[in-house]
Design an enzyme around this catalytic site. Structure first.
Site, PDB file in Angstrom:
ATOM      1  N   ALA A   1       0.675  -1.240   0.118  1.00  0.00           N
ATOM      2  CA  ALA A   1       0.057  -0.140  -0.029  1.00  0.00           C
ATOM      3  C   ALA A   1       0.945   1.296  -0.060  1.00  0.00           C
ATOM      4  CB  ALA A   1      -0.847   0.007   1.226  1.00  0.00           C
TER       5      ALA A   1
ATOM      6  N   ASN B   1       1.045  -3.360   8.312  1.00  0.00           N
ATOM      7  CA  ASN B   1       1.915  -3.953   7.483  1.00  0.00           C
ATOM      8  C   ASN B   1       3.128  -3.004   6.785  1.00  0.00           C
ATOM      9  OD1 ASN B   1       0.805  -7.010   7.477  1.00  0.00           O
ATOM     10  ND2 ASN B   1      -0.754  -5.730   6.936  1.00  0.00           N
TER      11      ASN B   1
ATOM     12  N   HIS C   1      -1.317   7.629   3.726  1.00  0.00           N
ATOM     13  CA  HIS C   1       0.200   7.383   4.256  1.00  0.00           C
ATOM     14  C   HIS C   1       0.988   8.267   3.859  1.00  0.00           C
ATOM     15  CE1 HIS C   1      -1.023   3.244   5.516  1.00  0.00           C
ATOM     16  NE2 HIS C   1      -1.392   2.955   4.221  1.00  0.00           N
TER      17      HIS C   1
HETATM   18  N1  LIG Z   1       1.537  -5.240   2.609  1.00  0.00           N
HETATM   19  C1  LIG Z   1       0.404  -4.353   2.812  1.00  0.00           C
HETATM   20  O1  LIG Z   1       0.554  -3.473   2.267  1.00  0.00           O
HETATM   21  C2  LIG Z   1      -0.852  -4.718   2.969  1.00  0.00           C
HETATM   22  C3  LIG Z   1      -1.237  -6.183   3.447  1.00  0.00           C
HETATM   23  N2  LIG Z   1      -2.315  -6.493   3.968  1.00  0.00           N
HETATM   24  C4  LIG Z   1      -2.306  -7.544   4.585  1.00  0.00           C
HETATM   25  O2  LIG Z   1      -2.626  -8.497   3.501  1.00  0.00           O
HETATM   26  C5  LIG Z   1      -3.554  -9.685   4.447  1.00  0.00           C
HETATM   27  C6  LIG Z   1      -4.689  -9.825   3.369  1.00  0.00           C
HETATM   28  O3  LIG Z   1      -5.538  -8.729   3.500  1.00  0.00           O
HETATM   29  P1  LIG Z   1      -7.007  -8.752   2.934  1.00  0.00           P
HETATM   30  O4  LIG Z   1      -7.049  -9.562   1.713  1.00  0.00           O
HETATM   31  O5  LIG Z   1      -7.485  -7.531   2.872  1.00  0.00           O
HETATM   32  O6  LIG Z   1      -7.910  -9.743   4.184  1.00  0.00           O
HETATM   33  P2  LIG Z   1      -9.246 -10.223   4.185  1.00  0.00           P
HETATM   34  O7  LIG Z   1      -9.222 -10.259   5.522  1.00  0.00           O
HETATM   35  O8  LIG Z   1      -9.837  -9.651   3.329  1.00  0.00           O
HETATM   36  O9  LIG Z   1      -8.885 -11.636   3.555  1.00  0.00           O
HETATM   37  C7  LIG Z   1      -7.978 -12.567   4.360  1.00  0.00           C
HETATM   38  C8  LIG Z   1      -8.248 -14.052   3.924  1.00  0.00           C
HETATM   39  O10 LIG Z   1      -7.241 -15.060   4.474  1.00  0.00           O
HETATM   40  C9  LIG Z   1      -8.378 -16.233   4.901  1.00  0.00           C
HETATM   41  N3  LIG Z   1      -7.491 -16.899   5.889  1.00  0.00           N
HETATM   42  C10 LIG Z   1      -7.462 -16.449   7.159  1.00  0.00           C
HETATM   43  N4  LIG Z   1      -6.583 -17.062   7.850  1.00  0.00           N
HETATM   44  C11 LIG Z   1      -6.033 -18.402   7.185  1.00  0.00           C
HETATM   45  C12 LIG Z   1      -5.563 -19.352   6.991  1.00  0.00           C
HETATM   46  N5  LIG Z   1      -5.206 -19.985   8.245  1.00  0.00           N
HETATM   47  N6  LIG Z   1      -5.574 -20.336   5.930  1.00  0.00           N
HETATM   48  C13 LIG Z   1      -5.914 -20.026   4.704  1.00  0.00           C
HETATM   49  N7  LIG Z   1      -6.761 -18.948   4.583  1.00  0.00           N
HETATM   50  C14 LIG Z   1      -6.836 -18.011   5.876  1.00  0.00           C
HETATM   51  C15 LIG Z   1      -9.634 -15.405   5.296  1.00  0.00           C
HETATM   52  O11 LIG Z   1     -10.567 -16.598   5.211  1.00  0.00           O
HETATM   53  P3  LIG Z   1     -12.024 -16.254   5.829  1.00  0.00           P
HETATM   54  O12 LIG Z   1     -12.558 -15.268   5.207  1.00  0.00           O
HETATM   55  O13 LIG Z   1     -12.528 -17.638   5.713  1.00  0.00           O
HETATM   56  O14 LIG Z   1     -11.529 -15.987   7.301  1.00  0.00           O
HETATM   57  C16 LIG Z   1      -9.736 -14.568   4.061  1.00  0.00           C
HETATM   58  O15 LIG Z   1     -10.230 -15.212   2.889  1.00  0.00           O
HETATM   59  C17 LIG Z   1      -3.939  -9.130   5.704  1.00  0.00           C
HETATM   60  O16 LIG Z   1      -2.819  -9.794   6.685  1.00  0.00           O
HETATM   61  C18 LIG Z   1      -3.653  -7.738   5.459  1.00  0.00           C
HETATM   62  O17 LIG Z   1      -3.340  -7.280   6.927  1.00  0.00           O
HETATM   63  C19 LIG Z   1      -3.365  -5.576   3.704  1.00  0.00           C
HETATM   64  C20 LIG Z   1      -3.275  -4.465   3.054  1.00  0.00           C
HETATM   65  C21 LIG Z   1      -1.937  -3.779   2.505  1.00  0.00           C
HETATM   66  O1  LIG Z   2      -0.351  -1.702   6.433  1.00  0.00           O
HETATM   67  C1  LIG Z   2      -1.434  -2.173   6.227  1.00  0.00           C
HETATM   68  O2  LIG Z   2      -1.577  -3.304   6.908  1.00  0.00           O
HETATM   69  C2  LIG Z   2      -2.525  -1.777   5.297  1.00  0.00           C
HETATM   70  C3  LIG Z   2      -2.513  -0.435   5.116  1.00  0.00           C
HETATM   71  O3  LIG Z   2      -2.235   0.296   5.697  1.00  0.00           O
HETATM   72  C4  LIG Z   2      -3.282  -0.089   3.722  1.00  0.00           C
HETATM   73  O4  LIG Z   2      -3.753  -1.071   3.265  1.00  0.00           O
HETATM   74  O5  LIG Z   2      -3.368   0.958   3.450  1.00  0.00           O
END
Ligand SMILES: NC(=O)C1=CN([C@@H]2O[C@H](COP(=O)(O)OP(=O)(O)OC[C@H]3O[C@@H](n4cnc5c(N)ncnc54)[C@H](OP(=O)(O)O)[C@@H]3O)[C@@H](O)[C@H]2O)C=CC1
Ligand SMILES: O=C([O-])CC(=O)C(=O)O
Length: 251
Positions: free
Chosen positions: A110, A165, A195
């Site tokens: 992000a 993150n 951000h």
């Molecule tokens: N690096 C970056 O800049 C960013 C990183 N992120 C991170 O990316 C990740 C994904 O974000 P986002 O898609 O929005 O999150 P969501 O909550 O929309 O989706 C997460 C998914 O992971 C599944 N899940 C959770 N635990 C498990 C497991 N143990 N095994 C398999 N599947 C699992 C969930 O299933 P269910 O729905 O059934 O619970 C859901 O489908 C998060 O950790 C978030 O913090 C997000 C934004 C920016």
């Molecule tokens: O850092 C994160 O977890 C996600 C975040 O801020 C964004 O999606 O902008």
């Protein structure tokens, strides 16, 4: 290149659609695993039909499966960078990658400007890097408004395990997660996630302001999906040579 998805929520679900629609150059769909998939079969499912696995399932999934994926010789793209605030997780992924002859990477997600900052901090002299984030209280999971956190990137990841993150990503790319300062503000009126990265380095001062639309759930910046798309396309084009950042700081 076959791409398996660990997590089928906002990021993983959108990636699945993009892969199916042929919108990720050089990539096709492998497996897609959600939280209801039997835990004991996850790694086999992901690695059986994927050359690379995109983790978009949270820090617990990084811990549970990241090293196993790498040890099986499959590359790993880590979205839940906050998990890397735990040095043991970082070391475990490095060791598994070495053992499996695989690579892991953290896409910018992000935020951006990391290429420039990673270059600038290599110059001799001190560097100060700060991330200021503004999100809605709902996105942060806090009842308060105003400044709700000030500390290091590592501390931010502990305070907001689901939504700091980018703090860890910035830390890994620049001066380290114990040096990058983070300020988080909750603003109920925020229509986008903001951000702002500021850096004072030996070779210049920099300021990046990012105003991100979010995915419908309201927490994750939509650009994150496209950051992963770009990382995958580069991996595919370069034969799985990692090109995104993992650790930008000089070793
Ligand atoms: N690096 C970056 O800049 C960013 C990183 N992120 C991170 O990316 C990740 C994904 O974000 P986002 O898609 O929005 O999150 P969501 O909550 O929309 O989706 C997460 C998914 O992971 C599944 N899940 C959770 N635990 C498990 C497991 N143990 N095994 C398999 N599947 C699992 C969930 O299933 P269910 O729905 O059934 O619970 C859901 O489908 C998060 O950790 C978030 O913090 C997000 C934004 C920016
Ligand atoms: O850092 C994160 O977890 C996600 C975040 O801020 C964004 O999606 O902008």
């Amino acid at each position: 290149m076959r791409v398996s998805l660990l997590g089928t929520g906002g990021i993983g679900g959108t990636l699945r659609e993009l892969l199916a629609a042929g919108r990720v150059a050089g990539c096709v769909t492998g497996a897609a695993v959600g939280s209801r998939f039997p835990a004991g079969a996850v790694v086999e499912e992901l690695t059986g039909s994927g050359d690379v696995v995109v983790e978009a399932a949270g820090g617990a999934a990084v811990r549970a499966y990241g090293a196993q994926v790498l040890a099986a010789g499959r590359d790993l793209v880590v979205c839940s960078a906050g998990a890397l605030a735990d040095d043991a997780v970082h070391a475990e992924l490095d060791a598994a990658a070495l053992a499996g002859g695989a690579r892991w990477t953290v896409p910018p997600g992000a935020i951006g400007g990391l290429d420039l900052l990673a270059a600038a901090i290599r110059a001799d002299g001190a560097a100060d890097v700060t991330l200021t984030t503004v999100k809605t209280p709902g996105a942060l999971g806090v009842p308060d408004v105003g400044v709700v956190f000030a500390g290091t990137a590592r501390e931010a990841a502990l305070r907001f395990p689901k939504t700091a993150n980018v703090a860890v990503t910035l830390g890994l790319a620049t001066t380290g997660i114990d040096r990058v300062r983070v300020v988080v503000t909750a603003d109920p009126a925020a229509r986008r996630t903001r951000h702002e990265i500021t850096a004072r380095t030996a070779v210049g001062e920099y300021r990046f302001a990012l105003l991100n639309d979010t995915l419908p759930a309201g927490r994750t910046s939509a650009i994150t999906v496209w950051s992963v798309v770009r990382a995958l396309e580069e991996l595919a084009a370069r034969g799985r040579t990692p090109i995104s950042l993992k650790k930008g700081a000089p070793s």
